[in-house]
Design an enzyme around this catalytic site. Structure first.
Site, PDB file in Angstrom:
ATOM      1  N   ASP A  16       0.786  -1.252   0.000  1.00  0.00           N
ATOM      2  CA  ASP A  16       0.000   0.000   0.000  1.00  0.00           C
ATOM      3  C   ASP A  16       0.816   1.301   0.000  1.00  0.00           C
ATOM      4  OD1 ASP A  16      -1.997  -1.890   0.236  1.00  0.00           O
ATOM      5  OD2 ASP A  16      -2.795  -1.186   2.150  1.00  0.00           O
ATOM      6  N   ASP A  54      -4.612  -0.757  -1.780  1.00  0.00           N
ATOM      7  CA  ASP A  54      -5.887  -0.591  -1.090  1.00  0.00           C
ATOM      8  C   ASP A  54      -6.848   0.047  -2.095  1.00  0.00           C
ATOM      9  OD1 ASP A  54      -6.848  -1.140   1.573  1.00  0.00           O
ATOM     10  OD2 ASP A  54      -6.959   1.008   1.990  1.00  0.00           O
ATOM     11  N   LYS A 114      -7.168  -4.897  -2.821  1.00  0.00           N
ATOM     12  CA  LYS A 114      -7.880  -5.419  -1.647  1.00  0.00           C
ATOM     13  C   LYS A 114      -8.785  -4.347  -1.062  1.00  0.00           C
ATOM     14  CE  LYS A 114      -3.984  -4.331   1.353  1.00  0.00           C
ATOM     15  NZ  LYS A 114      -4.675  -3.269   2.120  1.00  0.00           N
ATOM     16  N   CYS A 159      -1.837  -2.865   7.773  1.00  0.00           N
ATOM     17  CA  CYS A 159      -1.754  -3.788   6.631  1.00  0.00           C
ATOM     18  C   CYS A 159      -0.473  -4.608   6.611  1.00  0.00           C
ATOM     19  CB  CYS A 159      -1.974  -3.028   5.338  1.00  0.00           C
ATOM     20  SG  CYS A 159      -3.704  -2.470   5.203  1.00  0.00           S
TER      21      CYS A 159
HETATM   22  C1  VGL Z   1      -4.609   0.564   5.810  1.00  0.00           C
HETATM   23  C2  VGL Z   1      -6.199   1.389   7.238  1.00  0.00           C
HETATM   24  C3  VGL Z   1      -7.161   1.282   6.263  1.00  0.00           C
HETATM   25  C4  VGL Z   1      -3.180   0.188   5.587  1.00  0.00           C
HETATM   26  C5  VGL Z   1      -5.571   0.450   4.820  1.00  0.00           C
HETATM   27  O1  VGL Z   1      -2.738   0.136   4.421  1.00  0.00           O
HETATM   28  O2  VGL Z   1      -2.472  -0.063   6.593  1.00  0.00           O
HETATM   29  N1  VGL Z   1      -4.944   1.018   7.016  1.00  0.00           N
HETATM   30  N2  VGL Z   1      -6.840   0.809   5.057  1.00  0.00           N
HETATM   31 ZN    ZN Z   2      -8.291   0.957   3.498  1.00  0.00          ZN
END
Ligand code: VGL
Ligand code: ZN
Length: 211
Positions: A16, A54, A114, A159
């Site tokens: 991410d 994400d 995801k 994540c």
């Molecule tokens: C994430 C919160 C919501 C991450 C993704 O990439 O850690 N955290 N969506």
């Molecule tokens: Zn997210």
């Protein structure tokens, strides 16, 4: 974890590294952008690189905006258990969902998206937050005989943490490249992440250890 030189059966899994998780983004991870040059250098040493992205619909259940009267960083109960509410972030196809513009990994072989189901969040690269719905990454890695996963990216305490834990449960060897990650750190979540890694024997290594 013998031999820290990346080889044929190793994969760098980059979590991410997207605009919304970097300074100026909707869910900025403090100093999140600092991982970009580190990950670019690391990626050159891995033949096998996989990225996650994400990727939420605009009305995603994890967004506080989808719950009238609730605020970001509060917790609600989803069908699968507790779910933190986030500011709207990484809405599919928006600039915030793009990879950081300086992320340069042309040989990355796969992008795993995801969080695209409205009612299920997905922190882990392997399973959504119901802990049951697979993303397919486990099957991909197994079919390609990639047995050891090095993790980097954002956010360490969400994540990256969930991905590391699921990777161990799925039977992969795992190491987290600590200086290639940054955390959100809400309510001691980074400390809890370190305790979890310790109890699961997930080593935290540094970029320099991979020489
Ligand atoms: C994430 C919160 C919501 C991450 C993704 O990439 O850690 N955290 N969506
Ligand atoms: Zn997210």
């Amino acid at each position: 974890m013998s031999g820290m030189t990346p080889g044929e059966s190793d994969v760098l899994l980059v979590i991410d590294v997207q605009n919304d998780f970097c300074p100026g983004g909707a869910l900025a991870v403090p100093r999140g952008d600092e991982v970009v040059p580190i990950i670019n250098r690391l990626a050159r040493r891995f033949a096998n690189v996989v990225l996650t992205q994400d990727w939420h619909p605009a009305d995603h259940f994890s967004f506080a905006s989808a719950h009238p009267g609730r605020k970001p960083f509060e917790t609600v109960t989803a069908a699968y258990g507790p779910q933190v509410l986030w500011p709207d972030h990484c809405v599919r196809g928006t600039p915030g969902s793009d990879f950081h513009p300086s992320l340069t990994i042309p040989h990355a072989a796969l992008v795993v998206r995801k969080g695209f189901r409205r009612l299920i969040d997905s922190y882990s690269a392997f399973y959504e937050n119901d802990r049951k719905t697979p993303t397919g990454l486990g099957g991909y890695l197994r079919e390609r005989n990639l047995t050891r996963i090095f993790l980097a990216g954002l956010a360490l305490d969400f994540c990256v943490r969930y991905s590391a834990e699921d990777a161990v449960r799925a039977g992969f060897a795992v190491a987290v490249i600590e200086d290639a990650c940054r955390g959100i750190d809400m309510e001691g979540s980074v400390a809890a992440t370190r305790r979890s890694f310790e109890s699961l024997n997930i080593p935290c290594v540094l970029e320099k250890d991979l020489s």
